[in-house]
Enzyme design. Structure first.
Site, PDB file in Angstrom:
ATOM      1  N   LYS A 262      34.884  81.639  39.429  1.00  0.00           N
ATOM      2  CA  LYS A 262      35.539  81.151  40.653  1.00  0.00           C
ATOM      3  C   LYS A 262      37.059  81.213  40.539  1.00  0.00           C
ATOM      4  CE  LYS A 262      31.668  78.957  42.822  1.00  0.00           C
ATOM      5  NZ  LYS A 262      30.910  77.758  43.168  1.00  0.00           N
TER       6      LYS A 262
ATOM      7  N   ARG B 282      25.162  77.530  36.842  1.00  0.00           N
ATOM      8  CA  ARG B 282      24.832  78.692  37.687  1.00  0.00           C
ATOM      9  C   ARG B 282      25.868  79.769  37.392  1.00  0.00           C
ATOM     10  NH1 ARG B 282      26.409  80.748  42.543  1.00  0.00           N
ATOM     11  NH2 ARG B 282      24.794  81.626  43.890  1.00  0.00           N
TER      12      ARG B 282
HETATM   13  N1  PMM Z   1      28.401  78.605  44.552  1.00  0.00           N
HETATM   14  C1  PMM Z   1      28.168  79.692  45.296  1.00  0.00           C
HETATM   15  C2  PMM Z   1      26.917  79.907  45.895  1.00  0.00           C
HETATM   16  N2  PMM Z   1      25.910  79.026  45.729  1.00  0.00           N
HETATM   17  N3  PMM Z   1      25.112  77.010  44.813  1.00  0.00           N
HETATM   18  C3  PMM Z   1      25.333  75.898  44.105  1.00  0.00           C
HETATM   19  N4  PMM Z   1      24.339  74.987  43.969  1.00  0.00           N
HETATM   20  N5  PMM Z   1      26.529  75.638  43.519  1.00  0.00           N
HETATM   21  C4  PMM Z   1      27.578  76.489  43.620  1.00  0.00           C
HETATM   22  O1  PMM Z   1      28.673  76.189  43.085  1.00  0.00           O
HETATM   23  C5  PMM Z   1      27.397  77.691  44.380  1.00  0.00           C
HETATM   24  C6  PMM Z   1      26.123  77.909  44.971  1.00  0.00           C
HETATM   25  C7  PMM Z   1      29.263  80.679  45.515  1.00  0.00           C
HETATM   26  O2  PMM Z   1      29.411  81.502  44.415  1.00  0.00           O
HETATM   27  P1  PMM Z   1      28.827  83.017  44.347  1.00  0.00           P
HETATM   28  O3  PMM Z   1      29.433  83.782  45.474  1.00  0.00           O
HETATM   29  O4  PMM Z   1      29.245  83.506  43.033  1.00  0.00           O
HETATM   30  O5  PMM Z   1      27.335  82.943  44.479  1.00  0.00           O
END
Ligand code: PMM
Length: 296
Positions: free
Chosen positions: A233, A274
């Protein structure tokens, strides 16, 4: 802590797990599979179905405990896809990964998408809005009984950064998560199903993300398993900006920092991280578990 929430062996701290998912004696690793054209770090890479399935299988083979399949980008400023398009992206990928024995969660704010993904074999719902985006989500999850991740959220991506204003971000995020947990339980979700997430990068400036990480104990103290999504991020990119040009470190070069965050999250009692790259983060949480096993 609720009696139905068990301790995570080896973590050395009161962590917990959500019912029905793998229970290794360490923090879990969730691999990110974005079937989107516009996610911030991997947008477009896995939009093609066979490429997405191949990547999901690769994440699982690398040791991901869960593969999180999403069809809507939540990058700041992103527009929402129509529901039919989200279903078209997600369902075939979920089906094929499930058929191959992969534990799949579906990353969606829509009850209709969650329902069809669960019918296709997904075992968990990851809802970045914690039920705020779709009034049907909490009752669906209560009826089906699967683990559910509810995240701190202040509105859809096209306007969320306008809401990145807090007096004390940790106090406000914890209070919001407590209210969402109450709403989930009122809707019939069992405590052991519910995972909470402080929502790094969602209506947060870099300083807000760092405050939430530094004071994770206050989120863990809510008594539910905690999931953290820090992977690649932009607050990591700002921290590691080029000292000469000031340019942020590009997303693909934030892996070591992501693994450092995973280590510290695991040590802080986080249930699951994640991440986009499984191997360095799996190593990180294994180190943290082994370290914690010696702690007195
Ligand atoms: N961040 C993203 C998408 N889904 N879900 C949860 N539970 N927590 C997060 O911090 C989160 C998520 C956005 O990041 P990406 O674009 O790398 O998927």
């Amino acid at each position: 802590m609720n009696a139905s929430v068990a301790s995570l062996p080896g973590a050395g701290r009161p962590a917990a797990y959500a019912a029905g998912l793998p229970t290794p004696p360490r923090c879990l690793v969730m691999g990110v599979l974005n079937v989107t054209p516009d996610s911030f770090s991997d947008g477009g890479r896995w939009l093609d179905g066979p490429a997405a399935v191949a990547h999901g299988l690769e994440l699982a083979a690398q040791g991901a405990d869960i593969v999180d399949v999403g069809g809507e980008s939540t990058r700041p400023g992103a527009d929402r896809p129509p529901v039919a398009e989200e279903l078209r992206r997600v369902l075939p990928v979920v089906r094929e990964l499930v058929a191959a024995g992969v534990v799949v969660s579906v990353d969606t704010m829509r009850a209709a998408v969650a329902e069809q993904a669960l019918d296709a074999g997904a075992r968990m719902v990851n809802d970045v809005s914690a039920g705020c985006a779709d009034p049907g989500m909490l009752s669906l999850v209560a009826a089906v009984g699967v683990p559910y991740v509810g995240m701190h959220w202040r509105g859809h991506s096209d306007r969320m950064q306008d809401a990145a204003v807090y007096d004390d971000v940790v106090v406000e995020v914890v209070a919001h998560l407590r209210r969402r947990a109450e709403a989930a339980l009122d809707a019939g979700i069992r405590p052991a199903q519910l995972v909470l997430d402080p929502g790094l990068g969602f209506a947060k400036e870099p300083a807000h993300n760092w405050a939430l990480l530094g004071r994770l104990a206050e989120v863990v103290a809510l008594g539910h398993p905690v999931l953290v999504g820090a992977s690649r991020k932009s607050f990591l990119g700002s921290l590691l900006a080029d000292p000469v040009t000031g340019d942020p470190r590009p997303p693909a070069e934030r892996e070591a920092a992501t693994a450092a965050v995973s280590t510290l999250c695991a040590a802080a009692g986080v249930w699951c991280v994640r991440v986009h790259e499984v191997p360095p983060n799996l190593d990180a949480v294994r180190v943290a578990a082994r370290w914690a096993a010696e702690a007195r």
